[in-house]
Scaffold this motif. Structure first.
Motif, mmCIF file in Angstrom:
data_model
loop_
_atom_site.group_PDB
_atom_site.id
_atom_site.type_symbol
_atom_site.label_atom_id
_atom_site.label_comp_id
_atom_site.label_asym_id
_atom_site.label_seq_id
_atom_site.Cartn_x
_atom_site.Cartn_y
_atom_site.Cartn_z
ATOM 1 N N MET A 216 -63.987 4.370 8.569
ATOM 2 C CA MET A 216 -63.647 5.393 7.579
ATOM 3 C C MET A 216 -62.173 5.332 7.198
ATOM 4 N N VAL A 217 -61.312 5.119 8.176
ATOM 5 C CA VAL A 217 -59.874 5.034 7.898
ATOM 6 C C VAL A 217 -59.569 3.794 7.054
ATOM 7 N N ALA A 218 -60.249 2.680 7.345
ATOM 8 C CA ALA A 218 -60.041 1.464 6.563
ATOM 9 C C ALA A 218 -60.428 1.672 5.100
ATOM 10 N N GLY A 219 -61.557 2.340 4.878
ATOM 11 C CA GLY A 219 -61.995 2.573 3.507
ATOM 12 C C GLY A 219 -61.199 3.645 2.797
ATOM 13 N N ARG A 220 -60.644 4.572 3.551
ATOM 14 C CA ARG A 220 -59.941 5.698 2.928
ATOM 15 C C ARG A 220 -58.432 5.483 2.894
ATOM 16 N N SER A 221 -57.825 5.266 4.044
ATOM 17 C CA SER A 221 -56.371 5.164 4.115
ATOM 18 C C SER A 221 -55.877 3.750 3.841
ATOM 19 N N GLY A 222 -56.579 2.730 4.361
ATOM 20 C CA GLY A 222 -56.156 1.353 4.115
ATOM 21 C C GLY A 222 -56.144 1.020 2.634
ATOM 22 N N SER A 223 -57.191 1.437 1.933
ATOM 23 C CA SER A 223 -57.238 1.188 0.488
ATOM 24 C C SER A 223 -56.157 1.979 -0.237
ATOM 25 N N ALA A 224 -55.867 3.190 0.244
ATOM 26 C CA ALA A 224 -54.805 3.994 -0.381
ATOM 27 C C ALA A 224 -53.448 3.322 -0.208
ATOM 28 N N PHE A 225 -53.186 2.748 0.963
ATOM 29 C CA PHE A 225 -51.923 2.035 1.179
ATOM 30 C C PHE A 225 -51.786 0.878 0.191
ATOM 31 N N THR A 226 -52.862 0.114 0.028
ATOM 32 C CA THR A 226 -52.815 -1.026 -0.892
ATOM 33 C C THR A 226 -52.582 -0.568 -2.326
ATOM 34 N N ALA A 227 -53.297 0.468 -2.744
ATOM 35 C CA ALA A 227 -53.150 0.950 -4.121
ATOM 36 C C ALA A 227 -51.752 1.517 -4.363
ATOM 37 N N GLN A 228 -51.215 2.246 -3.395
ATOM 38 C CA GLN A 228 -49.888 2.837 -3.572
ATOM 39 C C GLN A 228 -48.803 1.767 -3.671
ATOM 40 N N ALA A 234 -46.364 -3.301 -9.154
ATOM 41 C CA ALA A 234 -46.611 -3.538 -10.576
ATOM 42 C C ALA A 234 -45.530 -2.897 -11.440
ATOM 43 N N ARG A 235 -45.009 -1.753 -11.015
ATOM 44 C CA ARG A 235 -43.953 -1.074 -11.781
ATOM 45 C C ARG A 235 -42.553 -1.537 -11.375
ATOM 46 N N GLU A 236 -42.489 -2.586 -10.539
ATOM 47 C CA GLU A 236 -41.221 -3.185 -10.106
ATOM 48 C C GLU A 236 -40.372 -2.216 -9.288
ATOM 49 N N GLU A 237 -41.007 -1.223 -8.673
ATOM 50 C CA GLU A 237 -40.266 -0.297 -7.821
ATOM 51 C C GLU A 237 -39.864 -0.964 -6.506
ATOM 52 N N VAL A 238 -40.665 -1.933 -6.045
ATOM 53 C CA VAL A 238 -40.305 -2.657 -4.822
ATOM 54 C C VAL A 238 -39.031 -3.454 -5.053
ATOM 55 N N ASP A 239 -38.907 -4.079 -6.230
ATOM 56 C CA ASP A 239 -37.667 -4.798 -6.553
ATOM 57 C C ASP A 239 -36.483 -3.839 -6.637
ATOM 58 N N GLY A 325 -53.536 -3.185 4.944
ATOM 59 C CA GLY A 325 -53.412 -2.413 3.708
ATOM 60 C C GLY A 325 -52.071 -2.621 3.028
ATOM 61 N N CYS A 326 -50.978 -2.609 3.801
ATOM 62 C CA CYS A 326 -49.651 -2.802 3.208
ATOM 63 C C CYS A 326 -49.459 -4.235 2.739
ATOM 64 N N LEU A 327 -49.948 -5.209 3.505
ATOM 65 C CA LEU A 327 -49.803 -6.612 3.112
ATOM 66 C C LEU A 327 -50.500 -6.892 1.793
ATOM 67 N N GLU A 328 -51.726 -6.395 1.639
ATOM 68 C CA GLU A 328 -52.445 -6.611 0.382
ATOM 69 C C GLU A 328 -51.740 -5.911 -0.781
ATOM 70 N N GLY A 329 -51.086 -4.798 -0.506
ATOM 71 C CA GLY A 329 -50.325 -4.136 -1.559
ATOM 72 C C GLY A 329 -49.167 -4.987 -2.049
ATOM 73 N N PHE A 330 -48.477 -5.675 -1.124
ATOM 74 C CA PHE A 330 -47.370 -6.540 -1.510
ATOM 75 C C PHE A 330 -47.841 -7.800 -2.239
ATOM 76 N N LYS A 331 -49.125 -8.140 -2.125
ATOM 77 C CA LYS A 331 -49.649 -9.331 -2.806
ATOM 78 C C LYS A 331 -49.993 -9.075 -4.267
ATOM 79 N N HIS A 342 -57.090 -6.517 -4.929
ATOM 80 C CA HIS A 342 -56.452 -6.502 -3.611
ATOM 81 C C HIS A 342 -56.835 -5.257 -2.817
ATOM 82 N N THR A 343 -57.132 -4.159 -3.494
ATOM 83 C CA THR A 343 -57.629 -2.976 -2.787
ATOM 84 C C THR A 343 -58.990 -3.265 -2.165
ATOM 85 N N THR A 344 -59.860 -3.908 -2.930
ATOM 86 C CA THR A 344 -61.165 -4.312 -2.392
ATOM 87 C C THR A 344 -60.998 -5.264 -1.223
ATOM 88 N N SER A 345 -60.109 -6.251 -1.388
ATOM 89 C CA SER A 345 -59.856 -7.212 -0.308
ATOM 90 C C SER A 345 -59.321 -6.517 0.938
#
Length: 370
Positions: A216-228, A234-239, A325-331, A342-345
Motif C-alpha cells: 500500500m505504501v509503495a502504491g500510495r507514497s512511492g508513486s507520490a514521491f516520483t510524481a512530486q 520537469a519545471r527545472e526546480e531541481v536545477d 520512488g525518489c530515484l524514478e522521480g530524478f529520471k 516513471h510513476t508507473t515504473s
C-alpha cells in the motif's frame, strides 16, 4: 529590405521569369502566385530565376511546382541557388521510406528477453548507487542538526503515515477476515477450527501485516514521491536547487526517506492489529470463539518473536520504497508522459523489490529457526 517575389509568363519563349525574394516570409503570397500562373500556362515551361534575390527551401519548393519538380528546367546564375533547388527536388522526389521489417520470430523474442535483462541490471545498478548516495547524505548531515529539515520531514510523515492509516487498517482488517474464513473452512474438515487463531496470528505478525502495508505504501507514497520530484524536474526546480548551492538529495530525498522510516513501522503495527481484529471477528461470528478465548489462545500459542520478525522488515521496506520512488522521480525527462511512465515504473519496481526481499527474509528466518 526584403522584396516579395514575383513572376510573369513570357508566352513567346514559354518561360516564367521570376524575380524578388522567394523565402518563407512570403510563403502565402508566393503560393497564390504559383496557383495563378499554373492556370494560364501549358506544360513543359521553364523558369528563369536569374533575377531572384534571396531564396530558401520554401521558395525553392514553390518554384519547383511550376516545373513539375524538374530542376533541369530552372535557369539560375548562382551556384548556391542551383544546389539548393537540386537538394529540394531530390528530397521531394525521393520515394517514401519503407517501414522497417519487424521480426516477430524466435530471435525477436530472445532480443526482447535480453533487453529486459539489461534494463533490469541497469536499474539494479542505479538503485545501488542511489542507496549509496542516500547513505552518504545521511552520514554528512546526521551530526549537523542545523541541516535537518524537520518541517519537511514532519509534513511527509503526515502524508505518508497519518493519512494512510485508514486505508491500511481497512485493507488488513478485510484480508485478516478472509484468511480466517478460508482457514476455518479448511481446518473444519479436520475438527481443528481452533487453530485458525494461530493461522491468523502467525500470518499477520510475520508476513501479511508488513507485506500488505508495504504494498500500500509503495502504491500510495512511492508513486507520490516520483510524481512530486518528477514534476519539479520537469519545471527545472531541481536545477534551481543546485543553482542555490544546495544538494537535491539533502533537500528532496532525505526528508522523504526519514518520514517513511518513521511511518512504516507505525503503519505495520496498525496493519497487524487490524488483521488480528479481522480474524477475531470471523472467529467470534463464525466459529463461536469468544473474544476472550481468541486473546488467550493467541497469547498462549504466538510468541513475541513473530512480532519482531515482521517489524524488522518494516524499516528495510520503507528505505527501499522511498529510494526507488525518489530515484524514478530524478529520471523524469521533462514531459508529462515521462512523469506518468516513471510513476508507473516506481510502483512496479517497489512492489517487486518488496516481495523479493520478503521472500528472501522468509527463507532466512526459516533457516535460522526464528
Amino acid at each position: 529590405m526584403d522584396s516579395i517575389g514575383t513572376a510573369s509568363f513570357a508566352e513567346e519563349s514559354n518561360t516564367i521569369v521570376a524575380s524578388g525574394d522567394w523565402t518563407l516570409d512570403h510563403l502565402n503570397a508566393l503560393s497564390a502566385l504559383c496557383k495563378t500562373l499554373r492556370r494560364g500556362i501549358g506544360t513543359q515551361v521553364s523558369v528563369d530565376a536569374s533575377a531572384v534575390g534571396r531564396m530558401d527551401t520554401a521558395g525553392a519548393s514553390i518554384l519547383l511546382e511550376l516545373v513539375d519538380d524538374d530542376p533541369a528546367r530552372v535557369k539560375v546564375d548562382s551556384e548556391a541557388v542551383r544546389k539548393l533547388i537540386a537538394a529540394v527536388a531530390k528530397a521531394e522526389n525521393a520515394p517514401p521510406a519503407a517501414p522497417p521489417k519487424r521480426d516477430t520470430g524466435f530471435l525477436s523474442s530472445v532480443a526482447n528477453v535480453g533487453a529486459s535483462l539489461e534494463e533490469f541490471w541497469n536499474n539494479a545498478v542505479e538503485l545501488i548507487g542511489f542507496v549509496g548516495l542516500i547513505l552518504s547524505a545521511f552520514g554528512r548531515t546526521v551530526f549537523r542538526p542545523g541541516t535537518w529539515r524537520l518541517t519537511s520531514t514532519i509534513a511527509h510523515i503526515e502524508q505518508t503515515g497519518l493519512n494512510a492509516l485508514p486505508i491500511v487498517g481497512l485493507l488488513c482488517f478485510l484480508v485478516g477476515a478472509v484468511v480466517a474464513f478460508l482457514g476455518a473452512t479448511v481446518l473444519k474438515e479436520f475438527g481443528a477450527s481452533i487453530y485458525t487463531v494461530e493461522l491468523v496470528g502467525y500470518s499477520f505478525l510475520r508476513e501479511f501485516g508488513v507485506l500488505l502495508t508495504a504494498i500500500m505504501v509503495a502504491g500510495r507514497s512511492g508513486s507520490a514521491f516520483t510524481a512530486q520530484i518528477g514534476s519539479m524536474k520537469a519545471r527545472e526546480e531541481v536545477d534551481a536547487i543546485r543553482t542555490l548551492g544546495l544538494e537535491p538529495v539533502d533537500v528532496l530525498v532525505m526528508p522523504r526517506v526519514l518520514a517513511l522510516l518513521v511511518s512504516m513501522p507505525i503503519l505495520t503495527l496498525v496493519g497487524m492489529l487490524a488483521g488480528l481484529i479481522g480474524g477475531a471477528a470471523v472467529c467470534v461470528f463464525a466459529l463461536d470463539v469468544s473474544p476472550t478465548m481468541f486473546i488467550v489462545r493467541l497469547h498462549e500459542t504466538t510468541t513475541v518473536r513473530h512480532f519482531w520478525v515482521g517489524m524488522s522488515k518494516a524499516p528495510i521496506f520503507a528505505f527501499l520504497i522511498a529510494a526507488i520512488g525518489c530515484l524514478e522521480g530524478f529520471k523524469v525527462s521533462g514531459s508529462a508522459e515521462s512523469v506518468g511512465s516513471h510513476t508507473t515504473s516506481s510502483v512496479v519496481q517497489s512492489i517487486f523489490v518488496v516481495i523479493l526481499i520478503d521472500a528472501l527474509a522468509a527463507i532466512f528466518f526459516m533457516e535460522i529457526d526464528l
